[in-house]
Motif scaffolding. Structure first.
Motif, PDB file in Angstrom:
ATOM      1  N   UNK B 199       0.823  -1.207   0.000  1.00 29.27           N
ATOM      2  CA  UNK B 199       0.000   0.000   0.000  1.00 29.27           C
ATOM      3  C   UNK B 199       0.858   1.259   0.000  1.00 29.27           C
ATOM      4  N   UNK B 200       0.211   2.365  -0.357  1.00 29.57           N
ATOM      5  CA  UNK B 200       0.952   3.614  -0.523  1.00 29.57           C
ATOM      6  C   UNK B 200       1.703   4.014   0.747  1.00 29.57           C
ATOM      7  N   UNK B 201       1.038   3.956   1.898  1.00 36.68           N
ATOM      8  CA  UNK B 201       1.717   4.412   3.117  1.00 36.68           C
ATOM      9  C   UNK B 201       2.836   3.445   3.500  1.00 36.68           C
ATOM     10  N   UNK B 202       2.640   2.142   3.241  1.00 34.65           N
ATOM     11  CA  UNK B 202       3.688   1.171   3.554  1.00 34.65           C
ATOM     12  C   UNK B 202       4.842   1.322   2.566  1.00 34.65           C
ATOM     13  N   UNK B 203       4.518   1.593   1.306  1.00 38.06           N
ATOM     14  CA  UNK B 203       5.550   1.852   0.311  1.00 38.06           C
ATOM     15  C   UNK B 203       6.419   3.021   0.746  1.00 38.06           C
ATOM     16  N   UNK B 204       5.774   4.066   1.272  1.00 39.15           N
ATOM     17  CA  UNK B 204       6.515   5.223   1.760  1.00 39.15           C
ATOM     18  C   UNK B 204       7.498   4.823   2.850  1.00 39.15           C
ATOM     19  N   UNK B 205       7.063   3.964   3.748  1.00 41.46           N
ATOM     20  CA  UNK B 205       7.950   3.523   4.830  1.00 41.46           C
ATOM     21  C   UNK B 205       9.151   2.745   4.292  1.00 41.46           C
ATOM     22  N   UNK B 207      10.459   2.875   1.233  1.00 41.68           N
ATOM     23  CA  UNK B 207      11.347   3.782   0.502  1.00 41.68           C
ATOM     24  C   UNK B 207      12.207   4.576   1.472  1.00 41.68           C
TER      25      UNK B 207
END
Lengths: 334, 343
Positions: B199-205, B207
């Protein structure tokens, strides 16, 4: 409210896992076993007007697909009422219900799993309109050819099987199947997520073209904010079964109100940002089996500590109007 | 800037962690020879991130597998050199590869459920990754595992070491995979779409963790993805692949702001945020060609607006602009003089 095509009032969908016989026996002996309930959709209100494109955004497990399925009638809601063209669906006659189900069609995410591998394209697209008496069986080939042309498929391929097509073509078959029964309303559940970037643009263009030609209404479910922004008039953000914010698309993307929306937008990778410092929303998405109390987002929210009286932890914020056509569920707005 | 030295072998040869020269990986199938990787060259310096971008079937993953020595029959690396830290590893035996993989170079895959063994506890899998490469006591190895887990942001690492993969969420599993890749402090990590399933927020983490890691330890990263916008925020340089070949290569800002190849330009133009809202997106017509049927000439010519008869011959990889590090494989690139004319 005469223009509303679909109205959901206080819709909930729960999935319950009943104890099996061993579990019930163990419980009778004093084991602390409980039936597990997932609140996939938790008291959601949603109105979709005729001709509107509503984007429904959320992360995995937030209940957006379940809501989409409730909308088209693939799931029966556990609670709440559904109105179609102002009429309560529960009070409809069987004929009216069938007409409604034909008018609202769904396009599924996976163009591989949602097509019957042993049917030829001709049957995949042509079966439903024949069964529902929209066309005569003898006109099937001509009708299928027409629908295939509309979605940009070569009618000469109508005798082929799904595995003989590429992912983008299969997505088009899924769209053609939905269009074949002349719907007014399409629920697109991650319809472009499985496609390559260049193919994704082609399919999105098809959606835009069809909307103009056939005057369709869409509920566009996606986790891709860029796609949703491009297509939608209005955006609904869900988190763990609840709607946390709804707003016209432009306003939502320029001035998000809810902390979750703000975090989500900050995380979206953008072509214009170079060598950025990634900062993450902390924490995981909680399990819908055991959601946090109060505001579902409070364990991850940067503002939760600044709200007086520990309100975020104890009290569920209600969806309140914060501006014209804008609603947000956050204690910070009070 | 370091970035520009990247593409001139010889000049940066000493500091390059990875150098790939004229790599060709072909698959000899019954239907014919599939040129999955066809004459690919690039290099990555210490602490640098290279984004390798392409659509499915473009050969980006196979490039990664070739560097890891993971190509199985009927595939074979038939030509080219892979130089890791100044050492040519192209002709390595299976045993030599094994000592290298997970040690000096590690790989993170798209689906963390497939990379972790579902019937072994996390600690068993992590300790094995260390003891396979060095003589070390189990206690010391366990301590290193714990450090690696906390380094990638997993709370209460001691408890988590005792868990099985199915007890983790998707994002957490990917963190474990990253922690395993970090264990032996590799010089190079190849990431094959590690955030695509998240998910987007997990992807952010994720990265965030990878970026921090690169800066702190000087590990070089090769980031394989189909998503140009992830690369925009992360990478120092970008290589765009199409049908087995790198069609354009350059510094991230340079390449994204002034794409030269019609394919790169088409990809960038089809991103929704670059289009007027609600209007049809600019699209690339057609679809990716079958790798069996490309023949000679530019692989993109069937979908290209700028093709001429010249394109029936394979175009050379050149830099038409003043900036020698920005290279393109096209006879009719979108050069800046022309942009100035049309603007």
């Amino acid at each position: 409210m005469s223009t509303s095509l679909l109205e959901l009032k206080n819709i909930s969908k729960r999935f319950e896992k009943k104890l099996d016989i061993a579990g019930r026996f163990a419980r009778s002996l004093g084991a602390g076993l409980k039936e597990e309930t997932v609140h996939a959709v938790d008291h959601v209100d949603l109105t979709i007007n005729k001709g509107e494109v509503v984007g429904l955004v959320g992360e995995s497990g937030c209940g957006k697909s379940t809501l989409g399925r409730v909308v088209v009638g693939l799931h029966q809601q556990s609670e709440g009422e559904k109105f179609w063209r102002g009429k309560n669906v529960a009070a409809m006659t069987a004929d009216e219900k069938r007409a409604m189900q034909l008018e609202a069609q769904m396009i599924f995410q996976d163009p591989y799993a949602s097509l019957n591998p042993r049917y030829r394209v001709e049957n995949i697209i042509g079966e439903a309109p024949v069964v529902h008496g929209i066309i005569n069986a003898k006109d099937k080939s001509a009708y299928v050819a027409e629908v295939m042309q509309r979605v940009g498929l070569d009618p000469a391929l109508s005798r082929r099987f799904p595995h003989q097509f590429s992912g983008g073509q299969r997505a088009r078959i899924g769209i053609a199947r939905a269009l074949a029964v002349k719907p007014n309303f399409l629920v697109c559940d991650e319809a472009v997520a499985a496609l390559d970037v260049s193919i994704q643009a082609q399919v999105l263009n098809l959606f835009i073209k069809l909307r103009e030609e056939l005057n369709l209404t869409y509920l566009f479910i996606s986790h891709d904010l860029g796609v949703v922004r491009h297509l939608s008039d209005r955006v609904v953000i869900m988190y763990l079964g609840r709607v946390v914010e709804t707003a016209p698309a432009d306003e939502l993307f320029t001035q998000p109100n809810h902390p979750y929306t703000q975090g989500l937008l900050a995380e979206v990778p953008s072509l214009t940002v170079r060598k950025k410092d990634f900062v993450a929303i902390k924490g995981e998405i909680p399990s819908p089996l055991n959601p946090p109390t109060g505001c579902h987002f409070h364990p991850r929210c940067p503002h939760a500590a600044s709200v007086p009286g520990n309100k975020c932890k104890t009290e569920q914020p209600l969806l309140k109007q914060i501006a014209v056509n804008r609603f947000s569920a956050c204690h910070l707005n009070q | 800037m370091l970035v520009f030295g990247n593409f001139m072998p010889g000049i940066s040869a000493m500091s390059a962690v990875l150098q790939v020269e004229n790599l060709r990986t072909h698959f000899f199938t019954k239907a014919g020879v599939v040129k999955a990787v066809d004459d690919v060259s690039f290099s990555i310096d210490k602490g640098q991130i290279l984004g390798l971008v392409g659509e499915s079937g473009s050969g980006k993953s196979m490039t990664g597998y070739s560097i890891m020595g993971l190509i199985d029959s009927p595939g074979r690396v038939i030509e080219g050199r892979i130089v890791l830290n100044g050492q040519d590893v192209t002709g390595y035996s299976a045993e030599q590869w094994r000592s290298l993989r997970g040690n000096r170079v590690a790989m993170i895959f798209q689906d963390p459920m497939m990379t972790l063994n579902p019937v072994l506890r996390i600690d068993t899998q992590m300790i094995e990754a260390i003891t396979a490469h060095e003589k070390i006591t189990r206690e010391a190895a366990r301590a290193r595992c714990r450090n690696a887990l906390s380094q990638v942001g997993i709370p209460s690492p001691d408890e988590r070491l005792m868990a099985y993969p199915h007890q983790f969420s998707g994002g957490m599993r990917q963190r474990v995979a990253i922690a395993i890749a970090l264990l032996n402090k590799p010089d190079l990590i190849i990431c094959d779409e590690p955030t695509t399933a998240l998910d987007v927020t997990i992807q952010g983490q994720i990265l965030y963790e990878m970026q921090k890691l690169c800066r702190e330890s000087g590990t070089a990263l090769m980031w394989i993805t189909h998503d140009l916008s992830v690369v925009a925020g992360l990478a120092d340089s970008v290589a765009v692949m199409y049908a087995g070949k790198i069609v354009e290569q350059g510094g991230t800002a340079e390449l994204l702001d002034h794409p030269l190849h019609p394919y790169t330009k088409g990809l960038l133009d089809s991103v929704p945020s670059r289009n007027v809202k609600g209007r049809p997106l600019k699209q690339i017509p057609g679809m990716t060609p079958s790798l069996l049927k490309i023949g000679n000439g530019c692989a993109f010519r069937e979908r290209c607006m700028r093709r001429t008869n010249e394109c029936e011959v394979a175009p050379p990889f050149t830099s038409p602009e003043l900036n020698a590090s920005h290279k393109v494989r096209c006879f009719h690139p979108h050069v800046s003089t022309e942009e100035a004319l049309t603007a």
